[in-house]
Design a protein around this motif. Sequence first.
Motif, PDB file in Angstrom:
ATOM      1  N   GLY A  99     -39.661  30.136 -19.308  1.00 30.61           N
ATOM      2  CA  GLY A  99     -40.275  29.219 -20.259  1.00 30.61           C
ATOM      3  C   GLY A  99     -40.423  29.782 -21.652  1.00 30.61           C
ATOM      4  O   GLY A  99     -40.712  29.031 -22.590  1.00 30.61           O
ATOM      5  N   ARG A 100     -40.244  31.078 -21.819  1.00 24.54           N
ATOM      6  CA  ARG A 100     -40.320  31.657 -23.155  1.00 24.54           C
ATOM      7  C   ARG A 100     -39.080  31.274 -23.966  1.00 24.54           C
ATOM      8  O   ARG A 100     -38.058  30.894 -23.396  1.00 24.54           O
ATOM      9  N   PRO A 101     -39.138  31.374 -25.292  1.00 19.57           N
ATOM     10  CA  PRO A 101     -37.980  30.997 -26.116  1.00 19.57           C
ATOM     11  C   PRO A 101     -36.711  31.702 -25.650  1.00 19.57           C
ATOM     12  O   PRO A 101     -36.723  32.911 -25.379  1.00 19.57           O
ATOM     13  N   PHE A 102     -35.648  30.931 -25.558  1.00 21.00           N
ATOM     14  CA  PHE A 102     -34.384  31.454 -25.022  1.00 21.00           C
ATOM     15  C   PHE A 102     -33.408  31.683 -26.164  1.00 21.00           C
ATOM     16  O   PHE A 102     -33.058  30.761 -26.900  1.00 21.00           O
ATOM     17  N   VAL A 103     -32.975  32.944 -26.312  1.00 11.97           N
ATOM     18  CA  VAL A 103     -32.006  33.294 -27.351  1.00 11.97           C
ATOM     19  C   VAL A 103     -30.871  34.086 -26.698  1.00 11.97           C
ATOM     20  O   VAL A 103     -31.056  35.252 -26.334  1.00 11.97           O
ATOM     21  N   PRO A 104     -29.711  33.469 -26.499  1.00  9.00           N
ATOM     22  CA  PRO A 104     -28.604  34.174 -25.849  1.00  9.00           C
ATOM     23  C   PRO A 104     -28.020  35.250 -26.757  1.00  9.00           C
ATOM     24  O   PRO A 104     -28.131  35.174 -27.988  1.00  9.00           O
ATOM     25  N   ILE A 123     -23.751  20.174 -17.300  1.00 12.07           N
ATOM     26  CA  ILE A 123     -22.985  21.409 -17.163  1.00 12.07           C
ATOM     27  C   ILE A 123     -21.566  21.047 -16.731  1.00 12.07           C
ATOM     28  O   ILE A 123     -21.389  20.288 -15.768  1.00 12.07           O
ATOM     29  N   PRO A 124     -20.540  21.540 -17.419  1.00 12.35           N
ATOM     30  CA  PRO A 124     -19.160  21.246 -16.993  1.00 12.35           C
ATOM     31  C   PRO A 124     -18.954  21.627 -15.537  1.00 12.35           C
ATOM     32  O   PRO A 124     -19.423  22.678 -15.080  1.00 12.35           O
ATOM     33  N   ASP A 125     -18.246  20.770 -14.806  1.00 14.27           N
ATOM     34  CA  ASP A 125     -18.056  20.996 -13.373  1.00 14.27           C
ATOM     35  C   ASP A 125     -17.463  22.369 -13.075  1.00 14.27           C
ATOM     36  O   ASP A 125     -17.846  23.030 -12.102  1.00 14.27           O
ATOM     37  N   CYS A 150     -30.225  25.863 -21.430  1.00 13.30           N
ATOM     38  CA  CYS A 150     -29.897  27.284 -21.631  1.00 13.30           C
ATOM     39  C   CYS A 150     -28.387  27.498 -21.596  1.00 13.30           C
ATOM     40  O   CYS A 150     -27.835  28.250 -22.418  1.00 13.30           O
ATOM     41  N   ALA A 151     -27.715  26.849 -20.664  1.00 16.92           N
ATOM     42  CA  ALA A 151     -26.258  26.962 -20.603  1.00 16.92           C
ATOM     43  C   ALA A 151     -25.618  26.435 -21.873  1.00 16.92           C
ATOM     44  O   ALA A 151     -24.648  27.011 -22.387  1.00 16.92           O
ATOM     45  N   GLN A 152     -26.167  25.353 -22.413  1.00 14.50           N
ATOM     46  CA  GLN A 152     -25.651  24.794 -23.657  1.00 14.50           C
ATOM     47  C   GLN A 152     -25.832  25.776 -24.815  1.00 14.50           C
ATOM     48  O   GLN A 152     -24.925  25.958 -25.639  1.00 14.50           O
ATOM     49  N   HIS A 153     -26.975  26.447 -24.878  1.00 15.04           N
ATOM     50  CA  HIS A 153     -27.215  27.438 -25.928  1.00 15.04           C
ATOM     51  C   HIS A 153     -26.224  28.596 -25.832  1.00 15.04           C
ATOM     52  O   HIS A 153     -25.744  29.096 -26.854  1.00 15.04           O
ATOM     53  N   VAL A 154     -25.922  29.016 -24.617  1.00 12.06           N
ATOM     54  CA  VAL A 154     -24.970  30.117 -24.432  1.00 12.06           C
ATOM     55  C   VAL A 154     -23.579  29.694 -24.894  1.00 12.06           C
ATOM     56  O   VAL A 154     -22.896  30.432 -25.621  1.00 12.06           O
ATOM     57  N   ARG A 155     -23.145  28.502 -24.488  1.00 12.33           N
ATOM     58  CA  ARG A 155     -21.828  28.019 -24.919  1.00 12.33           C
ATOM     59  C   ARG A 155     -21.766  27.856 -26.430  1.00 12.33           C
ATOM     60  O   ARG A 155     -20.712  28.073 -27.042  1.00 12.33           O
ATOM     61  N   VAL A 195     -22.942  29.724 -28.721  1.00 13.75           N
ATOM     62  CA  VAL A 195     -22.657  30.974 -29.436  1.00 13.75           C
ATOM     63  C   VAL A 195     -21.301  31.549 -29.030  1.00 13.75           C
ATOM     64  O   VAL A 195     -20.975  32.694 -29.357  1.00 13.75           O
ATOM     65  N   GLY A 196     -20.510  30.752 -28.310  1.00 15.06           N
ATOM     66  CA  GLY A 196     -19.150  31.145 -27.983  1.00 15.06           C
ATOM     67  C   GLY A 196     -18.994  32.012 -26.756  1.00 15.06           C
ATOM     68  O   GLY A 196     -17.963  32.671 -26.594  1.00 15.06           O
ATOM     69  N   VAL A 197     -20.001  32.025 -25.882  1.00 15.15           N
ATOM     70  CA  VAL A 197     -19.953  32.851 -24.686  1.00 15.15           C
ATOM     71  C   VAL A 197     -19.755  31.955 -23.468  1.00 15.15           C
ATOM     72  O   VAL A 197     -20.519  31.006 -23.271  1.00 15.15           O
ATOM     73  N   PRO A 198     -18.739  32.211 -22.632  1.00 15.22           N
ATOM     74  CA  PRO A 198     -18.574  31.414 -21.410  1.00 15.22           C
ATOM     75  C   PRO A 198     -19.725  31.688 -20.453  1.00 15.22           C
ATOM     76  O   PRO A 198     -20.192  32.828 -20.333  1.00 15.22           O
ATOM     77  N   VAL A 199     -20.204  30.656 -19.758  1.00 18.48           N
ATOM     78  CA  VAL A 199     -21.348  30.822 -18.869  1.00 18.48           C
ATOM     79  C   VAL A 199     -21.046  30.231 -17.498  1.00 18.48           C
ATOM     80  O   VAL A 199     -20.568  29.102 -17.379  1.00 18.48           O
ATOM     81  N   MET A 200     -21.324  31.016 -16.483  1.00 20.04           N
ATOM     82  CA  MET A 200     -21.149  30.601 -15.100  1.00 20.04           C
ATOM     83  C   MET A 200     -22.518  30.306 -14.512  1.00 20.04           C
ATOM     84  O   MET A 200     -23.432  31.134 -14.610  1.00 20.04           O
ATOM     85  N   VAL A 201     -22.668  29.132 -13.918  1.00 16.70           N
ATOM     86  CA  VAL A 201     -23.933  28.742 -13.293  1.00 16.70           C
ATOM     87  C   VAL A 201     -23.754  28.873 -11.784  1.00 16.70           C
ATOM     88  O   VAL A 201     -23.030  28.096 -11.162  1.00 16.70           O
ATOM     89  N   VAL A 202     -24.376  29.883 -11.201  1.00 12.62           N
ATOM     90  CA  VAL A 202     -24.225  30.178  -9.785  1.00 12.62           C
ATOM     91  C   VAL A 202     -25.410  29.594  -9.028  1.00 12.62           C
ATOM     92  O   VAL A 202     -26.570  29.804  -9.411  1.00 12.62           O
ATOM     93  N   THR A 203     -25.122  28.876  -7.953  1.00 10.71           N
ATOM     94  CA  THR A 203     -26.201  28.201  -7.238  1.00 10.71           C
ATOM     95  C   THR A 203     -25.796  27.866  -5.810  1.00 10.71           C
ATOM     96  O   THR A 203     -24.599  27.795  -5.496  1.00 10.71           O
ATOM     97  N   THR A 204     -26.779  27.656  -4.977  1.00  8.38           N
ATOM     98  CA  THR A 204     -26.534  27.099  -3.643  1.00  8.38           C
ATOM     99  C   THR A 204     -27.100  25.677  -3.571  1.00  8.38           C
ATOM    100  O   THR A 204     -27.266  25.127  -2.482  1.00  8.38           O
TER     101      THR A 204
END
Length: 361
Positions: free
Chosen positions: A63-68, A120-122, A88-93, A95-104
Amino acid sequence: MQLPVDVKAVIDEATNIDEARRTSISVSVYLDDTAPGDVQAHVRQAFASASAHARVSLTYLDGRPFVPYAGDDMAVIVAGLGDQVGVCAQHVRAVGVPVMVVTTLPELVSDIARASGFPIPDGDVVSPKIVQPKQLPAEGEDPSAAQPLTEPYALDDARAASLSERMGGWVIDACNEKRLACALAFPFVRKPLSMEAVNATSLQNAGVGLLVIIPGADMPVMTLNQAKMLLMIAAAYGEELNMERVKELAALVGGAFACRAVARQLVAFVPALGWAVKAAIGYTGTQAMGRAAIEYYEGGPNLGRLTDAVASARDKVVQAAAKRAAQKAQATGAKAVEAVRAKAAQAVGGARQGGGAVKGR
């Protein structure tokens, strides 16, 4: 055996493993504290690298400010039911960094992100393959009452292995220029990178077998492709690309020779089927030899075990090619089919007796 390629030239032209070892990698792993504990532990272990050139940071999304960090090569978000994952994933993208969202919880994570206005892109949602889509009914319960498995999916051994494989596949796609450095730093990337080399080389050799019409002209090209494939696999597993690889090349290429020698015998016996047999041998032979090499490196290099694996792969490929030829020969009658099978059996016997070399007709 005398290899039909300049081994030193192949090694000199192959990927520079020393350069990859010196290549720096930066990864940020963000943990959603609502993510199931098993997937958090799996990802943390996957990125627990001992490489001095790999920087991995771990941060909780609390919940704290997120800065990738814009200097990352990639970012990983281990997602649960938190509503901040999408943004958060949008913020990472951004700044030009690819982001993988790992989940079950792939469907729930995607739905929550979409509802929050940050889908989030599929291709960036990575989850284990579900090999058992239905729960078994309880004892005495009507089988028709079985319900689909619900998220989160528990990480048993099979699902954990498939999750690692999919994570590795995402990494080599997202970090193409540093894929070898990633494989050296993170073991879960090694097999997907090696399989990519096997699949690409198999397609190349299928094309060579299909298009090259001059007898014997395909062998140097296929051999060179397979030699480079083996060196790429060796590099992915951290083995030095030096003259120590020559014995491994000899074992691998010897098995490939046997496969192609059988192909020549079948083609000479039933010329009309030449294109089908040669293409099949080019593809399945390279697949089998590449998978044998991966098995060899996965278990720790042992030349005797590689020789056994190559011999087993060679026999399977030859038998598959014989079956393919027999199927194609059916149009000419039962006698032709039996003749093809007999010729193939003779060739297989020759390959086994010769320890990897088969004499052509």
